[in-house]
Design an enzyme around this catalytic site. Sequence first.
Site, PDB file in Angstrom:
ATOM      1  N   ASP A   1     -94.073 -26.100  26.843  1.00  0.00           N
ATOM      2  CA  ASP A   1     -93.052 -25.251  27.468  1.00  0.00           C
ATOM      3  C   ASP A   1     -92.332 -24.374  26.436  1.00  0.00           C
ATOM      4  OD1 ASP A   1     -91.466 -27.082  26.157  1.00  0.00           O
ATOM      5  OD2 ASP A   1     -90.449 -27.852  27.949  1.00  0.00           O
TER       6      ASP A   1
ATOM      7  N   ASP B   1     -86.227 -34.843  15.394  1.00  0.00           N
ATOM      8  CA  ASP B   1     -85.680 -35.377  16.639  1.00  0.00           C
ATOM      9  C   ASP B   1     -85.965 -36.860  16.837  1.00  0.00           C
ATOM     10  OD1 ASP B   1     -88.402 -35.012  17.007  1.00  0.00           O
ATOM     11  OD2 ASP B   1     -88.197 -33.383  18.439  1.00  0.00           O
TER      12      ASP B   1
ATOM     13  N   HIS C   1     -91.014 -25.472  23.503  1.00  0.00           N
ATOM     14  CA  HIS C   1     -89.962 -26.094  22.695  1.00  0.00           C
ATOM     15  C   HIS C   1     -90.379 -26.310  21.246  1.00  0.00           C
ATOM     16  CE1 HIS C   1     -91.415 -30.347  24.054  1.00  0.00           C
ATOM     17  NE2 HIS C   1     -91.645 -30.276  22.775  1.00  0.00           N
TER      18      HIS C   1
ATOM     19  N   GLU D   1     -85.496 -27.451  24.399  1.00  0.00           N
ATOM     20  CA  GLU D   1     -86.203 -27.066  25.614  1.00  0.00           C
ATOM     21  C   GLU D   1     -85.814 -25.636  26.028  1.00  0.00           C
ATOM     22  OE1 GLU D   1     -88.554 -28.786  26.420  1.00  0.00           O
ATOM     23  OE2 GLU D   1     -88.144 -30.846  27.005  1.00  0.00           O
TER      24      GLU D   1
HETATM   25  C1  GLP Z   1     -92.714 -33.532  21.085  1.00  0.00           C
HETATM   26  C2  GLP Z   1     -91.914 -33.281  19.813  1.00  0.00           C
HETATM   27  C3  GLP Z   1     -92.171 -31.900  19.263  1.00  0.00           C
HETATM   28  C4  GLP Z   1     -93.659 -31.632  19.226  1.00  0.00           C
HETATM   29  C5  GLP Z   1     -94.211 -31.668  20.620  1.00  0.00           C
HETATM   30  C6  GLP Z   1     -95.673 -31.323  20.723  1.00  0.00           C
HETATM   31  O1  GLP Z   1     -92.106 -33.078  22.234  1.00  0.00           O
HETATM   32  N1  GLP Z   1     -90.523 -33.458  19.988  1.00  0.00           N
HETATM   33  O2  GLP Z   1     -91.598 -31.802  17.972  1.00  0.00           O
HETATM   34  O3  GLP Z   1     -93.898 -30.385  18.649  1.00  0.00           O
HETATM   35  O4  GLP Z   1     -94.020 -33.005  21.065  1.00  0.00           O
HETATM   36  O5  GLP Z   1     -96.467 -32.467  20.749  1.00  0.00           O
HETATM   37  P1  GLP Z   1     -97.991 -32.518  20.408  1.00  0.00           P
HETATM   38  O6  GLP Z   1     -98.083 -32.164  18.953  1.00  0.00           O
HETATM   39  O7  GLP Z   1     -98.384 -33.944  20.624  1.00  0.00           O
HETATM   40  O8  GLP Z   1     -98.672 -31.553  21.271  1.00  0.00           O
END
Ligand code: GLP
Length: 260
Positions: A136, A67, A138, A143
């Site tokens: 959440d 993404d 995702h 989402e």
């Molecule tokens: C972002 C990314 C996700 C990732 C998520 C979790 O939203 N788009 O791909 O899994 O963050 O982040 P973290 O690993 O910092 O908890």
Amino acid sequence: MEVIIQPSPGDCAATGARIIGQLLKGKTEAVLGLATGSTPLPLYRELITMNQRGELDFSTVTSFNLDEYIGLQGDHPCSYRYFMEQELFKDINIEAERTHVPDGLAVDVSDHCRAYEQAIRDCGGIDLQILGLGTDGHIGFNEPGSSLGSRTRIKTLTGKTCEDNARFFESIEEVPRHCITMGVATIMECRQILLFAFGEAKAEIIAKAIEGPVSAMVPASVLQMHPEVKILIDDAAASCLEHADYYKEVFAGKPSWQCF
Ligand code: GLP
């Protein structure tokens, strides 16, 4: 779904790196799906060390990131292209032209998303996708409510995701509200998936994703339908799982031919 619970993020990263190592040794033109966020950082550090020791070669590897934020240029410090350059690409021998991250400045977003899907197909599909997990539920930026049949497209971030990701920006107002993300169906087509999650903050959502019903409201729960998923979590992220002891027993008793 194979749930692997280990004492620390470092242990999970080492296991994940060994699995990636096996793939790269068995397939010269491997295609990796990559993720951003804080979760994959220990894994990337492990891959860098293995590459620098000469144990892993990325010269013929192709990568696709999940993404990108809409509106951020690739050299913006909060863009995911920049993150990947800093946290992995600059320290391994991957060819720049073989790395793909959605373009946050694409003029025709729909067209760019179609081309991204086509580029994945042209490379023969993704062999192994790395995933983190949003609080959440995702995956990528799919989402809650994302269609389980969705492809790469534009999405609007939830308030919760903006709050979670505000730590990377000067203020929450600066977090872009829109992004481009691979779809849930795009992710489900990857031949193998490794999802990592660490810490207590992920414990409740990990339990919903692994032991709850499959639902578009918890996009990660769809991974229950994938035949080759490994969930690599530390003890803290596993703390709400009802069957944690069973998963540990299964892992401890794996026959040697299944080990990595
Ligand atoms: C972002 C990314 C996700 C990732 C998520 C979790 O939203 N788009 O791909 O899994 O963050 O982040 P973290 O690993 O910092 O908890």
